[in-house]
Write a protein that holds these residues in place. Structure first.
Motif, PDB file in Angstrom:
ATOM      1  N   PHE A   5      35.845  48.245  41.781  1.00 51.05           N
ATOM      2  CA  PHE A   5      36.674  49.334  41.269  1.00 51.05           C
ATOM      3  C   PHE A   5      37.162  50.177  42.442  1.00 51.05           C
ATOM      4  O   PHE A   5      36.387  50.508  43.341  1.00 51.05           O
ATOM      5  CB  PHE A   5      35.882  50.208  40.294  1.00 51.05           C
ATOM      6  CG  PHE A   5      35.430  49.478  39.068  1.00 51.05           C
ATOM      7  CD1 PHE A   5      36.311  49.221  38.033  1.00 51.05           C
ATOM      8  CD2 PHE A   5      34.119  49.044  38.939  1.00 51.05           C
ATOM      9  CE1 PHE A   5      35.900  48.558  36.892  1.00 51.05           C
ATOM     10  CE2 PHE A   5      33.691  48.377  37.813  1.00 51.05           C
ATOM     11  CZ  PHE A   5      34.589  48.128  36.786  1.00 51.05           C
ATOM     12  N   THR A 121      40.028  52.762  35.980  1.00 56.03           N
ATOM     13  CA  THR A 121      39.633  51.491  35.368  1.00 56.03           C
ATOM     14  C   THR A 121      38.165  51.518  34.947  1.00 56.03           C
ATOM     15  O   THR A 121      37.802  51.102  33.842  1.00 56.03           O
ATOM     16  CB  THR A 121      39.869  50.330  36.341  1.00 56.03           C
ATOM     17  OG1 THR A 121      41.238  50.335  36.760  1.00 56.03           O
ATOM     18  CG2 THR A 121      39.552  48.991  35.672  1.00 56.03           C
ATOM     19  N   TYR A 122      37.331  52.024  35.846  1.00 56.74           N
ATOM     20  CA  TYR A 122      35.907  52.115  35.521  1.00 56.74           C
ATOM     21  C   TYR A 122      35.678  53.088  34.365  1.00 56.74           C
ATOM     22  O   TYR A 122      34.861  52.825  33.477  1.00 56.74           O
ATOM     23  CB  TYR A 122      35.128  52.561  36.753  1.00 56.74           C
ATOM     24  CG  TYR A 122      33.644  52.704  36.517  1.00 56.74           C
ATOM     25  CD1 TYR A 122      32.863  51.593  36.221  1.00 56.74           C
ATOM     26  CD2 TYR A 122      33.026  53.951  36.576  1.00 56.74           C
ATOM     27  CE1 TYR A 122      31.509  51.706  35.987  1.00 56.74           C
ATOM     28  CE2 TYR A 122      31.666  54.082  36.346  1.00 56.74           C
ATOM     29  CZ  TYR A 122      30.913  52.959  36.048  1.00 56.74           C
ATOM     30  OH  TYR A 122      29.574  53.081  35.813  1.00 56.74           O
TER      31      TYR A 122
END
Length: 233
Positions: A5, A121-122
């Motif tokens: 990430f 995204t994480y």
């Protein structure tokens, strides 16, 4: 395949790109809405609505607020300590919450920390995984009391020995019984016994109460279903 990430925030000489800040803010708002929906729908149709509109709005706004705070700190130790001191005052201006509410608050705050550091995204993966888990755990019976569980409160006169007086009745009508609390009432002239019992047959509850009334001198008896969601942290 995504192997790691990466943050969308790249600070140069203490500045932050407007596009990165806007991206994190929009993501925080979207994640907040998803968290609020997961919290609301985790109750299910068969359960009474125990949440408030204000709390749901708080879940929507909390990720973006935390995200802005994290972005402003940006590695500054002095700013971080000052903000931590300011946030600690909120604890003394709030009422105790249930375990589920506290969990939802930490859920929203953790999401805000992720987006505040640029890991959108994480943060999105975190929201999806925990949100789905919240929905599943809210719908299944895991952790709930057994069918037939009752909270039983019996008032008895002070001269009645309560240790074995109800044993025969409990053996006939219940699968299990536990004496949770004993306290004096009415200026010490009576005792109030609080039991957790599991009835063998819920249809015979009236017979069960009538049998108890014979033993306690027809004083007050209260039988109620166990209520979930009252635990506080």
């Amino acid at each position: 395949m995504l192997e790691s990430f990466s943050s969308v925030i790249e600070t140069v000489t203490g500045s932050m790109a407007v596009s990165s800040a806007a991206m994190c803010t929009v993501a925080s708002i979207i994640f907040g809405v998803v968290i609020a929906c997961a919290y609301v729908f985790s109750y299910g149709r068969g359960q009474s609505h125990k949440y408030s509109k204000n709390f749901v709005i708080t879940l929507v706004l909390l990720p973006v607020i935390v995200q802005v705070v994290i972005a402003l700190v940006n590695g500054s130790l002095g700013t971080g300590v000052a903000i931590m001191g300011a946030f600690s005052l909120v604890r003394f201006r709030s009422i105790p919450g249930t375990a589920k509410e506290i969990c939802a608050i930490f859920f929203a705050m953790a999401t805000g920390v992720a987006t505040g550091m640029g890991y959108i995204t994480y943060g999105g993966m975190f929201v999806i995984v925990v949100g789905v888990l919240m929905l599943i755990m809210g719908r299944v019976s895991f952790g709930s009391g057994k069918a037939g569980d009752r909270q039983l409160r019996i008032t008895i006169p002070e001269n009645l020995d309560y240790t074995e007086v109800f044993d025969e009745v409990f053996d006939e009508y219940t699968n299990s019984n536990t004496l949770d609390r004993v306290k004096t009432t009415n200026m010490g002239s009576m005792y109030e016994l609080r039991y957790t019992v599991n009835l063998k047959d819920e249809k015979r509850e009236k017979e069960f109460i009538d049998a108890l009334r014979i033993r306690n001198g027809n004083l007050t008896i209260i039988s109620a279903r166990q209520v979930d969601g009252k635990e506080e942290l």
